[in-house]
Design a protein around this motif. Structure first.
Motif, PDB file in Angstrom:
ATOM      1  N   LYS A  34      30.442  26.255  32.953  1.00 25.78           N
ATOM      2  CA  LYS A  34      31.866  26.323  32.596  1.00 25.78           C
ATOM      3  C   LYS A  34      32.387  27.748  32.729  1.00 25.78           C
ATOM      4  O   LYS A  34      33.583  27.965  32.837  1.00 25.78           O
ATOM      5  N   LYS A  35      31.477  28.695  32.697  1.00 28.73           N
ATOM      6  CA  LYS A  35      31.882  30.095  32.804  1.00 28.73           C
ATOM      7  C   LYS A  35      31.846  30.585  34.259  1.00 28.73           C
ATOM      8  O   LYS A  35      31.940  31.775  34.506  1.00 28.73           O
ATOM      9  N   GLN A  36      31.693  29.648  35.206  1.00 31.00           N
ATOM     10  CA  GLN A  36      31.632  30.040  36.612  1.00 31.00           C
ATOM     11  C   GLN A  36      32.915  30.743  37.026  1.00 31.00           C
ATOM     12  O   GLN A  36      34.017  30.257  36.778  1.00 31.00           O
ATOM     13  N   LYS A  37      32.780  31.894  37.661  1.00 32.81           N
ATOM     14  CA  LYS A  37      33.937  32.701  38.049  1.00 32.81           C
ATOM     15  C   LYS A  37      33.910  32.989  39.542  1.00 32.81           C
ATOM     16  O   LYS A  37      32.844  33.137  40.141  1.00 32.81           O
ATOM     17  N   ILE A  38      35.088  33.079  40.107  1.00 34.26           N
ATOM     18  CA  ILE A  38      35.251  33.515  41.490  1.00 34.26           C
ATOM     19  C   ILE A  38      36.232  34.672  41.494  1.00 34.26           C
ATOM     20  O   ILE A  38      37.349  34.549  40.971  1.00 34.26           O
ATOM     21  N   ALA A  39      35.822  35.797  42.044  1.00 35.24           N
ATOM     22  CA  ALA A  39      36.703  36.962  42.163  1.00 35.24           C
ATOM     23  C   ALA A  39      37.456  36.867  43.485  1.00 35.24           C
ATOM     24  O   ALA A  39      36.884  36.537  44.521  1.00 35.24           O
ATOM     25  N   SER A  59      41.874  23.147  38.796  1.00 35.69           N
ATOM     26  CA  SER A  59      41.708  21.703  39.008  1.00 35.69           C
ATOM     27  C   SER A  59      40.246  21.312  39.168  1.00 35.69           C
ATOM     28  O   SER A  59      39.892  20.139  39.057  1.00 35.69           O
ATOM     29  N   ALA A  60      39.382  22.292  39.419  1.00 35.61           N
ATOM     30  CA  ALA A  60      37.946  22.051  39.541  1.00 35.61           C
ATOM     31  C   ALA A  60      37.153  22.769  38.459  1.00 35.61           C
ATOM     32  O   ALA A  60      35.951  22.952  38.577  1.00 35.61           O
ATOM     33  N   ASP A  61      37.829  23.168  37.385  1.00 30.68           N
ATOM     34  CA  ASP A  61      37.182  23.843  36.246  1.00 30.68           C
ATOM     35  C   ASP A  61      36.519  25.160  36.642  1.00 30.68           C
ATOM     36  O   ASP A  61      35.448  25.504  36.139  1.00 30.68           O
ATOM     37  N   ILE A  62      37.146  25.892  37.541  1.00 31.54           N
ATOM     38  CA  ILE A  62      36.643  27.192  37.981  1.00 31.54           C
ATOM     39  C   ILE A  62      37.609  28.271  37.499  1.00 31.54           C
ATOM     40  O   ILE A  62      38.822  28.107  37.548  1.00 31.54           O
ATOM     41  N   THR A  63      37.064  29.396  37.034  1.00 25.98           N
ATOM     42  CA  THR A  63      37.890  30.529  36.615  1.00 25.98           C
ATOM     43  C   THR A  63      38.078  31.487  37.788  1.00 25.98           C
ATOM     44  O   THR A  63      37.106  31.931  38.396  1.00 25.98           O
TER      45      THR A  63
END
Length: 526
Positions: A34-39, A59-63
């Motif tokens: 759930k804490k997956q992040k994309i810079a 929409s895909a639960d990505i931060t």
């Protein structure tokens, strides 16, 4: 019997341990944390590169992590400059942000135009010959590739620079675009070099000077900007090899004929590695890269089938593409891990040259898909998207909430990329989870609401921002919001459940670039 009793707890314990390990491995390799992040460093600060990216990630639960807007903002001539006095992004500040963010994130999507030129507008204008800073910025990104997953995207410079920047007028744009569309000598084999491409900028296929009334100073600036842009792309391709996890190069504002871009395109294709792709389009590329990364994080290969309505798929996509609609569609599909399959995500595309019969057939297929619980994406690449849009919005037998993706925005390539990125990302997420989270559903609702109101209402009506919400029209925001608020979104693909989305409203309409396609607004869900 005693021996069996003695080993029973051990057997049960071993079973529970295997079960626990299985759950851990499933979560590790199927569903990202759930804490997956994309810079993400965007092309510029237009809504397609900011708000739409946030909605797609959510929409895909990505931060999605982004720098402060002033670090990548473009200021046209009528706008206030950035706090540092510049009118383009701050490259050194972005370098510092990248290095700092590397400590908390290991997935990056980066615009090469932004980190080397301060954005798309800057990449069309800057013409300096000393590329020391630019090459060092590229080196920083390539260093990130060693310990992170990095997607880089770039553009082939369009046929003319940007109106309203550095005093550049619409007349200037039209003159230089016409000049850029003049045929050039086609370079082959060993003659296809950067040096020969630059020398051929002002030469016809017969190797004669191209006649023009454009001033020598303006031509020199234009040629130098193109040369700079090509050299930067060349540097990345020659130095990166296959270190980049993915590199997409979009051909900006092109034409199906032989133009000043043609040799550039052919040269870039010759250097593309196994992780590189090149195709028409620009504004949709970041969204496509994000959708590809989401599919990778969820380890999903999307089953997908495209159906065309109108018979124009083998004709030129439009006047801004280098190929046919079918070719443009395939180039965009190549971005994602998808497989051709009838049982999966259905993509319905209306082509140029379509008739009312074709539109009715498309809507009939959409209704059949909804009855059969088939997830669907709708792309309108016709000459007049307003016609289908009105039929689509006013047909109360359709649930517009249940489309996974929609677009009719701007060029055919833009529409394809926007709709596909929405659809495949949401499909992958729904395939990977038992049911969607509230956060993901709200992100999807914002994404589809933005698509409908931006692509349909704003393109169809063209009112002032003050009149927009009260304007009476079949495709008005009021009508679209009413349809959305009566519909249900897909919440799970495993048992195909749907839920009511909650009440959607919009406010704070604004036009940050004072352009028709750049209107934006806030979306509230209660």
């Amino acid at each position: 019997m005693q021996k069996e009793r003695r080993y029973a707890p051990m057997i049960i314990g071993a079973f529970l341990l295997v079960l626990l390990l299985g759950c851990i491995l499933y979560n590790a390799f199927s569903v990202p944390s759930k804490k997956q992040k994309i810079a993400y460093i965007p092309l510029d600060n237009r809504p397609v590169n900011q708000e739409r990216m946030h909605y797609l990630a959510q929409s895909a639960d990505i931060t999605l992590i982004m720098p402060e807007e002033t670090l990548y903002r473009t200021a046209l001539d009528h706008m206030q400059p950035n706090p540092d006095g510049s009118t383009i992004g701050n490259r050194e500040a972005l370098r510092r942000w990248l290095l700092q963010t590397d400590k908390e994130c290991d997935h990056f999507i980066i615009s090469l135009d932004q980190i080397t030129s301060g954005g798309l507008v800057g990449s069309r204008w800057l013409c300096d010959a000393d590329l020391t800073l630019e090459y060092s910025m590229i080196d920083t990104v390539l260093e990130l590739c060693k310990t992170n997953t990095v997607y880089l995207f770039d553009t082939v410079m369009r046929l003319a620079p940007t109106v309203g920047y550095q005093g550049y007028s619409l007349e200037d744009y039209n003159a230089l675009r016409a000049y850029g569309m003049e045929a050039r000598k086609t370079l082959q084999a060993d003659a296809l070099t950067v040096e020969n491409i630059l020398e051929g900028y002002c030469r016809t296929p017969q190797d004669a000077p191209i006649p023009t009334d454009i001033s020598s100073a303006q031509l020199a600036q234009y040629h130098a900007a193109r040369a700079r842009k090509l050299k930067l792309t060349d540097y990345v391709l020659r130095k990166a090899g296959n270190d980049l996890h993915f590199f997409y190069i979009g051909i900006d504002d092109s034409s199906p004929q032989n133009t000043i871009q043609s040799n550039e395109i052919k040269y870039i294709k010759s250097l593309l590695g196994q992780n590189g792709l090149l195709g028409a389009g620009t504004d949709e590329i970041a969204l496509c890269c994000l959708a590809r990364m989401i599919l990778g994080l969820y380890h999903i290969e999307v089953p997908l089938q495209v159906t065309y309505f109108g018979g124009g798929e083998k004709a030129p996509a439009d006047g801004y593409d280098i190929g046919t609609l079918e070719e443009s569609m395939q180039k965009h599909l190549d971005i994602f891990p998808v497989k051709k399959a009838e049982n999966g995500l259905q993509v319905l595309c209306l082509t140029r040259g379509s008739s009312d019969t074709d539109r009715r057939a498309l809507l009939a297929r959409l209704k059949a898909n909804q009855s059969a619980r088939i997830p669907t994406v709708l792309i309108d690449a016709s000459e007049d998207p307003e016609i289908l849009a009105q039929q689509f919005i006013t047909d109360t037998s359709l649930d517009i909430c249940q489309l996974l993706g929609y677009s009719s925005w701007n060029t055919a390539a833009n529409a394809i990329g926007l709709a596909l990125s929405q659809g495949v990302a949401r499909y992958a997420y729904l395939s990977a989870v038992d049911c969607a989270s509230q956060n993901a559903n709200e992100g999807f609702l914002r994404a589809i609401t933005f698509s409908y109101i931006k692509d349909i209402s704003y393109k169809s009506i063209h009112p002032t921002l003050e009149e927009f919400l009260s304007f009476e029209h079949p495709c008005s925001p009021t009508n679209i919001l009413q349809r959305l608020n009566r519909g249900k979104i897909i919440n799970s693909l495993r048992d195909f459940s749907v839920i009511s989305p909650g009440r959607i409203s919009i406010a704070n309409l604004r036009s940050p670039w004072d352009r028709t396609f750049e209107m934006c607004f806030d979306i509230y869900i209660s």
